[in-house]
Design an enzyme around this catalytic site. Structure first.
Site, PDB file in Angstrom:
ATOM      1  N   GLU A  46       0.838  -1.204   0.000  1.00  0.00           N
ATOM      2  CA  GLU A  46       0.000   0.000   0.000  1.00  0.00           C
ATOM      3  C   GLU A  46       0.872   1.253   0.000  1.00  0.00           C
ATOM      4  O   GLU A  46       0.590   2.236  -0.708  1.00  0.00           O
ATOM      5  CB  GLU A  46      -0.912  -0.015   1.227  1.00  0.00           C
ATOM      6  CG  GLU A  46      -1.722   1.254   1.427  1.00  0.00           C
ATOM      7  CD  GLU A  46      -2.049   1.485   2.893  1.00  0.00           C
ATOM      8  OE1 GLU A  46      -2.390   2.629   3.229  1.00  0.00           O
ATOM      9  OE2 GLU A  46      -1.958   0.537   3.694  1.00  0.00           O
ATOM     10  N   ASP A  50       0.698   3.868  -3.163  1.00  0.00           N
ATOM     11  CA  ASP A  50       0.311   5.270  -3.013  1.00  0.00           C
ATOM     12  C   ASP A  50       1.262   6.165  -3.807  1.00  0.00           C
ATOM     13  O   ASP A  50       0.831   7.090  -4.509  1.00  0.00           O
ATOM     14  CB  ASP A  50       0.318   5.641  -1.532  1.00  0.00           C
ATOM     15  CG  ASP A  50       0.028   7.114  -1.301  1.00  0.00           C
ATOM     16  OD1 ASP A  50      -1.133   7.523  -1.476  1.00  0.00           O
ATOM     17  OD2 ASP A  50       0.970   7.860  -0.945  1.00  0.00           O
ATOM     18  N   ASN A 119      -6.943   0.685   0.773  1.00  0.00           N
ATOM     19  CA  ASN A 119      -5.611   0.109   0.983  1.00  0.00           C
ATOM     20  C   ASN A 119      -5.314  -1.020   0.000  1.00  0.00           C
ATOM     21  O   ASN A 119      -4.212  -1.119  -0.548  1.00  0.00           O
ATOM     22  CB  ASN A 119      -5.490  -0.407   2.416  1.00  0.00           C
ATOM     23  CG  ASN A 119      -5.577   0.703   3.445  1.00  0.00           C
ATOM     24  OD1 ASN A 119      -5.400   1.875   3.119  1.00  0.00           O
ATOM     25  ND2 ASN A 119      -5.856   0.348   4.691  1.00  0.00           N
ATOM     26  N   GLU A 122      -4.595   0.379  -3.557  1.00  0.00           N
ATOM     27  CA  GLU A 122      -3.233   0.908  -3.674  1.00  0.00           C
ATOM     28  C   GLU A 122      -2.202  -0.219  -3.675  1.00  0.00           C
ATOM     29  O   GLU A 122      -1.212  -0.171  -4.416  1.00  0.00           O
ATOM     30  CB  GLU A 122      -2.957   1.891  -2.542  1.00  0.00           C
ATOM     31  CG  GLU A 122      -3.750   3.191  -2.664  1.00  0.00           C
ATOM     32  CD  GLU A 122      -3.486   4.154  -1.526  1.00  0.00           C
ATOM     33  OE1 GLU A 122      -3.610   5.373  -1.754  1.00  0.00           O
ATOM     34  OE2 GLU A 122      -3.157   3.693  -0.406  1.00  0.00           O
TER      35      GLU A 122
END
Length: 227
Positions: A46, A50, A119, A122
């Site tokens: 995650e 991002d 989450n 990502e």
């Protein structure tokens, strides 16, 4: 939980390393489960996902919105990488059906938890990047985010700022937002917010208060333009 083949078909991408896909969909609750032998979950992916998402979205905006200044590009990017948008992409992929979690997390509403969906989305981006390359990841993100990127009106990206600017230009007080209703369980609530500017008011709903505020502002702006 559905088979990963369906998810790969939705992505138009087949993983060479299936372990990366499994890691991207493994909820942190599994680490506390005595039958779960692996200590990997999606949290590290995650973190990487991002950063990859921000890079790709920034490049797409820089290339496609040549006439927009830095401030406007930042507003659009903020919309495209916010929780609400990421969760809408996750919903398109029906990602909640693929997240691997403990029974306790599932009973607690984990499949509808927006944080889990954000989450995992990502983490999935990071898994694709590690399994392939930045070019392939770029193409997949551009396809998944296409319906959001093609919106050209800044009002749709940042309706709260647009409404505030309208109020100031019209010599009105700044918009006032008030939560008037909350429905559903805590993990899957729907919020209704009322926004008021002078004698004008409108409501908006969303799965988060900020989303409801944006939808209320957007509705009021559309009403003001049509009056």
């Amino acid at each position: 939980m559905e088979s990963f083949e369906k998810l790969e078909k939705l992505l138009s991408y087949s993983f060479k390393n299936k372990e990366l896909l499994i890691e991207a969909l493994s909820h942190p609750s599994l680490r506390q489960h005595h039958e779960y032998k692996d200590d990997k979950d999606y949290e590290r992916l995650e973190f990487l996902g991002d950063a990859v998402l921000n890079l790709v979205i920034t490049e797409i905006l820089f290339r496609n919105f040549a006439n927009y200044n830095e401030g406007n590009l930042a507003k659009i990017r903020s919309y495209l990488v916010c929780k609400e948008t990421i969760c809408m992409v996750g919903a398109k992929l029906t990602l909640k059906n693929y997240i691997i979690m403990t029974h306790g997390e599932e009973v607690a509403g984990g499949r509808d938890n927006l944080n889990n969906i954000e989450n995992a989305t990502e983490a999935l981006i990071a898994a694709i990047y590690l399994d392939s390359n930045i070019e392939t990841t770029h193409d997949i993100i551009e396809k998944l985010w296409a319906e959001f990127i093609k919106v050209q009106n800044l009002t749709d990206y940042d309706p709260k700022t647009a409404l505030q600017e309208w109020a100031q230009a019209s010599d009105h007080h700044l918009p006032i937002y008030r939560l008037i209703k909350r429905e559903g369980a805590s993990h899957a609530s729907t919020f209704t917010v009322l926004v008021k500017v002078k004698d004008y008011e409108q409501t908006g709903t969303g799965h988060a208060i900020k989303e409801a505020e944006k939808n209320a502002a957007r509705s009021l702006l559309h009403r003001l333009k049509n009056d």
